[in-house]
Design an enzyme around this catalytic site. Structure first.
Site, PDB file in Angstrom:
ATOM      1  N   HIS A   1       0.856  -1.177   0.000  1.00 19.67           N
ATOM      2  CA  HIS A   1       0.000   0.000   0.000  1.00 19.67           C
ATOM      3  C   HIS A   1       0.892   1.227   0.000  1.00 19.67           C
ATOM      4  O   HIS A   1       1.959   1.237   0.645  1.00 19.67           O
ATOM      5  CB  HIS A   1      -0.904   0.042   1.235  1.00 19.67           C
ATOM      6  CG  HIS A   1      -1.849  -1.105   1.351  1.00 19.67           C
ATOM      7  ND1 HIS A   1      -2.646  -1.527   0.307  1.00 19.67           N
ATOM      8  CD2 HIS A   1      -2.120  -1.933   2.387  1.00 19.67           C
ATOM      9  CE1 HIS A   1      -3.369  -2.547   0.706  1.00 19.67           C
ATOM     10  NE2 HIS A   1      -3.067  -2.823   1.962  1.00 19.67           N
TER      11      HIS A   1
ATOM     12  N   CYS B   1       1.362 -10.659  -3.615  1.00 19.62           N
ATOM     13  CA  CYS B   1       0.407 -11.730  -3.319  1.00 19.62           C
ATOM     14  C   CYS B   1       1.023 -13.112  -3.487  1.00 19.62           C
ATOM     15  O   CYS B   1       0.306 -14.111  -3.613  1.00 19.62           O
ATOM     16  CB  CYS B   1      -0.853 -11.593  -4.170  1.00 19.62           C
ATOM     17  SG  CYS B   1      -1.695 -10.003  -3.962  1.00 19.62           S
TER      18      CYS B   1
END
Length: 226
Positions: free
Chosen positions: A81, A171
């Site tokens: 982020h 991920c």
């Protein structure tokens, strides 16, 4: 459903807000669902099943680039982020909806918001999130408490520094890439995309979204403000 848009918030602060408000939503002291739409300073978050080796930058490089590393309680592996990325944290009490259906609903919200700026986002079999070809433009990672209340959520790459993604295996997927609206040639702000996500959320969830401030999140306003 309340919408809170507090600007740029340190990740640990936003995570604390989520946990407090999810607890209040579960016990009924928070009367309605809500969603945070915000940005974070640079941070890598590690889900419950994350492999720490998927963080590729060493400690010195992390310090140099100002990137924090935070283990969290959502599903999934490592994600990033940072500024230029729209992050959404819905605090919803699920009723009659499976977790997988909730994830599909988040994907649909993002797909519709992307379509509004001329980008065709798609699902990819075997993966969560929203993709443009083999590049992920939006990541999703959620947690649902024993009280059936959601935390964590989604991250839409509007115009983040994509170089920060090179410090992780996003991920845990090593054979696919990451893109942003800016890298796709779309000139739009995070605030513009937040407006579009709000509209899509109202459609997909069948909700009326009303702006709210942190101070209005009674009975937690004093705790959240602190």
């Amino acid at each position: 459903m309340s919408v809170v848009r507090p600007g740029t918030v340190p990740y640990p602060t936003a995570w604390d807000w989520q946990r407090r408000l999810a607890s209040a939503r579960a016990d009924g002291s928070l009367a309605r669902d809500l969603v945070f739409l915000l940005e974070h300073p640079p941070v890598y978050t590690l889900g419950r099943r994350a492999d720490r080796s998927n963080v590729l930058f060493d400690d010195a490089t992390l310090r140099q680039r100002g990137i924090e590393v935070v283990p969290v309680d959502r599903g999934g592996d490592v994600t990033y982020h940072g500024p230029g990325q729209l992050v959404g944290y819905p605090i919803l009490r699920l009723s009659g909806m499976r977790v997988v259906d909730y994830v599909r609903a988040l994907e649909e919200i993002l797909i519709r918001a992307l379509a509004d700026v001329g980008v065709t986002g798609e699902r990819s079999t075997g993966y969560t999130g929203v993709w443009v070809g083999d590049q992920k433009v939006a990541a999703i990672g959620v947690r649902v408490s024993s009280g059936r209340v959601t935390t964590h959520g989604f991250a839409l790459n509007v115009h983040p520094d994509l170089a920060d993604f090179t410090g992780i295996v996003p991920c845990g997927i090593s054979d696919r890439g990451v893109c942003s609206l800016a890298s796709l040639g779309v000139d739009v702000t995070v605030a513009d995309m937040a407006d579009r996500v709000e509209a899509a959320m109202a459609e997909v969830l069948g909700a009326t979204l009303e702006p709210a401030s942190l101070d209005a999140l009674s009975p937690l306003s004093s705790k959240v403000a602190s």
